[in-house]
Design an enzyme around this catalytic site. Structure first.
Site, short mmCIF file in Angstrom:
data_model
loop_
_atom_site.label_atom_id
_atom_site.label_comp_id
_atom_site.label_asym_id
_atom_site.label_seq_id
_atom_site.Cartn_x
_atom_site.Cartn_y
_atom_site.Cartn_z
N GLY A 13 5.70 -28.45 -13.31
CA GLY A 13 7.06 -28.49 -13.84
C GLY A 13 7.23 -28.01 -15.26
O GLY A 13 8.29 -28.22 -15.85
N TYR A 160 27.07 -34.92 -12.66
CA TYR A 160 25.68 -34.88 -12.16
C TYR A 160 25.67 -34.58 -10.65
O TYR A 160 24.70 -34.07 -10.11
CB TYR A 160 24.96 -36.18 -12.48
CG TYR A 160 23.46 -36.04 -12.56
CD1 TYR A 160 22.88 -35.13 -13.44
CD2 TYR A 160 22.62 -36.81 -11.76
CE1 TYR A 160 21.50 -34.99 -13.51
CE2 TYR A 160 21.24 -36.69 -11.83
CZ TYR A 160 20.69 -35.77 -12.71
OH TYR A 160 19.33 -35.64 -12.78
N LYS A 167 18.53 -37.83 -6.90
CA LYS A 167 17.75 -38.80 -7.69
C LYS A 167 17.74 -40.17 -7.01
O LYS A 167 16.74 -40.90 -7.10
CB LYS A 167 18.30 -38.90 -9.11
CG LYS A 167 18.09 -37.64 -9.95
CD LYS A 167 16.65 -37.15 -10.00
CE LYS A 167 16.43 -36.08 -11.06
NZ LYS A 167 15.11 -35.44 -10.95
N ILE A 196 18.18 -34.91 -22.26
CA ILE A 196 17.36 -34.11 -23.19
C ILE A 196 17.68 -32.64 -22.92
O ILE A 196 17.74 -32.23 -21.76
CB ILE A 196 15.86 -34.38 -22.92
CG1 ILE A 196 15.50 -35.81 -23.35
CG2 ILE A 196 14.97 -33.37 -23.61
CD1 ILE A 196 14.12 -36.26 -22.92
N THR A 198 17.19 -29.14 -22.02
CA THR A 198 16.16 -28.30 -21.38
C THR A 198 16.89 -27.22 -20.58
O THR A 198 18.12 -27.24 -20.47
CB THR A 198 15.29 -29.10 -20.39
OG1 THR A 198 16.14 -29.59 -19.34
CG2 THR A 198 14.59 -30.27 -21.04
P1 NAD Z 1 12.95 -27.78 -16.78
O1 NAD Z 1 13.91 -26.73 -16.30
O2 NAD Z 1 12.12 -27.47 -17.94
O3 NAD Z 1 12.00 -28.24 -15.57
C1 NAD Z 1 12.35 -28.13 -14.21
C2 NAD Z 1 11.16 -27.53 -13.51
O4 NAD Z 1 11.37 -27.47 -12.09
C3 NAD Z 1 10.86 -26.10 -13.98
O5 NAD Z 1 9.53 -26.01 -14.45
C4 NAD Z 1 11.02 -25.28 -12.72
O6 NAD Z 1 10.14 -24.18 -12.65
C5 NAD Z 1 10.66 -26.32 -11.67
N1 NAD Z 1 11.06 -25.91 -10.31
C6 NAD Z 1 12.31 -25.67 -9.84
N2 NAD Z 1 12.22 -25.27 -8.54
C7 NAD Z 1 10.90 -25.27 -8.22
C8 NAD Z 1 10.17 -24.94 -7.05
N3 NAD Z 1 10.78 -24.52 -5.91
N4 NAD Z 1 8.82 -25.04 -7.06
C9 NAD Z 1 8.18 -25.45 -8.18
N5 NAD Z 1 8.81 -25.77 -9.32
C10 NAD Z 1 10.15 -25.67 -9.34
O7 NAD Z 1 13.87 -29.07 -17.04
P2 NAD Z 1 13.51 -30.60 -17.34
O8 NAD Z 1 14.74 -31.18 -17.90
O9 NAD Z 1 12.23 -30.70 -18.09
O10 NAD Z 1 13.34 -31.20 -15.88
C11 NAD Z 1 12.18 -31.85 -15.41
C12 NAD Z 1 12.54 -33.10 -14.61
O11 NAD Z 1 13.14 -34.06 -15.48
C13 NAD Z 1 13.57 -32.84 -13.49
O12 NAD Z 1 13.22 -33.63 -12.38
C14 NAD Z 1 14.85 -33.37 -14.12
O13 NAD Z 1 15.82 -33.75 -13.15
C15 NAD Z 1 14.29 -34.56 -14.86
N6 NAD Z 1 15.17 -35.14 -15.87
C16 NAD Z 1 15.68 -34.35 -16.87
C17 NAD Z 1 16.52 -34.92 -17.82
C18 NAD Z 1 17.11 -34.08 -18.93
O14 NAD Z 1 18.10 -34.52 -19.55
N7 NAD Z 1 16.57 -32.92 -19.23
C19 NAD Z 1 16.83 -36.29 -17.76
C20 NAD Z 1 16.30 -37.06 -16.74
C21 NAD Z 1 15.46 -36.47 -15.79
#
Ligand code: NAD
Length: 271
Positions: A13, A160, A167, A196, A198
């Site tokens: 990820g 969302y 989720k 956060i 991203t």
């Molecule tokens: P990010 O875009 O950096 O990470 C998302 C990742 O998912 C990327 O690396 C992308 O390549 C990968 N991905 C998507 N489709 C894919 C596939 N088919 N195969 C393999 N990888 C795949 O964003 P992030 O915010 O770091 O998200 C990471 C996790 O954190 C997610 O589950 C997101 O829902 C969760 N999250 C994010 C936040 C926030 O505010 N950023 C808050 C709570 C939870």
């Protein structure tokens, strides 16, 4: 001596240096862990995904940097076979992956398409089942998995939309996997992170408003940092949390515990 000295794990990820997975990786490496990384396979755009991950992972000496599309079971099998070859049995795995087609994320949940629902659920939820199954085959007893979730799966968070439903399913998946993996002395937990900035979060509607809301509503009166999420992941992936599984750990400045605005009420009203 680091908390993870001698421990080895796989990180799924990392997309760039803003990814939560990258902040988690830094906390784990600082604690002495050795990490392998996957990246989304490139589809003809000059290896953009691979280059971004290599730029981060090569300088820290990662011995495994390999493509993985979690919609592809063969990819998942290959990745864990490669990890076993390079590192032997693994101590931990981080799953930090979510996706929904933009048109389905941006519309009211009521309007989501069947196809968008399938895609979002497949990548954001089922992938954890497939990854956990493959991981179990190459993990040591005492091993630990962590995924990333969000409060929008527990309560309605306008904007969302479809991802909130994903989720909710992911949270239930964590609990059921914790039961199934517990038999092999492997733990499964989630971090519910506050908002956060991203790549993924930029696609969520009214994200800036959410940041303001957390500042106004949360007991700590601020947003969390990605470093704080990294430290909590370190706890869940280390022996410090040996008795913890099936847990959703909120790293959100306490936002989820509030039932009314409190100190930030006037800020919210614009006063
Ligand atoms: P990010 O875009 O950096 O990470 C998302 C990742 O998912 C990327 O690396 C992308 O390549 C990968 N991905 C998507 N489709 C894919 C596939 N088919 N195969 C393999 N990888 C795949 O964003 P992030 O915010 O770091 O998200 C990471 C996790 O954190 C997610 O589950 C997101 O829902 C969760 N999250 C994010 C936040 C926030 O505010 N950023 C808050 C709570 C939870």
């Amino acid at each position: 001596m680091g908390m993870l000295d001698g421990k080895k794990g796989l990180i799924l990820g990392v997309a760039n240096d803003h990814s939560i997975a990258w902040y988690i990786s830094q906390a784990l490496m600082d604690a002495g862990a050795e990490l392998g990384f996957t990246h989304l396979p490139d589809k003809g755009d000059r290896n953009r995904m691979e280059r971004r991950v290599r730029k981060l992972a090569e300088p820290v000496g990662a011995k495994l940097i390999t493509p993985c599309d979690v919609q592809n079971d063969e990819d998942i099998q290959r990745v864990f076979a490669e990890a076993k070859e390079v590192y032997g049995d693994l101590d931990f795995v981080v799953h930090s992956i979510a996706y929904a087609p933009m048109e389905d994320l941006r519309c009211p949940y009521l309007e989501s398409s069947r196809e968008g629902f399938h895609t979002a659920m497949d990548i954001s939820v089922y992938s954890l089942v497939a990854v956990a199954r493959a991981a179990k085959a190459v993990m040591k007893p005492g091993g630990s998995l962590v995924t990333l979730t969000y409060f929008g799966g527990e309560k309605t968070v306008p904007g969302y939309n479809i991802m909130g439903v994903c989720k909710a399913a992911l949270d239930a998946t964590v609990r059921y996997l914790a039961y199934d993996l517990g038999e092999s002395d492997i733990r499964m937990n989630a971090i519910s992170a506050g908002p956060i900035r991203t790549l993924s979060s930029s696609a969520v509607g009214e994200f800036d408003k959410m940041l303001g809301l957390y500042e106004a509503m949360s007991p700590l009166g601020r947003n969390v940092t990605p470093e704080e999420v990294g430290q909590s992941a370190l706890y869940l992936l280390s022996d410090m949390s040996q008795g913890v599984t099936g847990e959703i750990l909120h790293v959100d400045s306490g936002y989820n515990t509030m039932g009314a605005p409190g100190r930030g009420a006037s800020q919210l009203a614009g006063g």
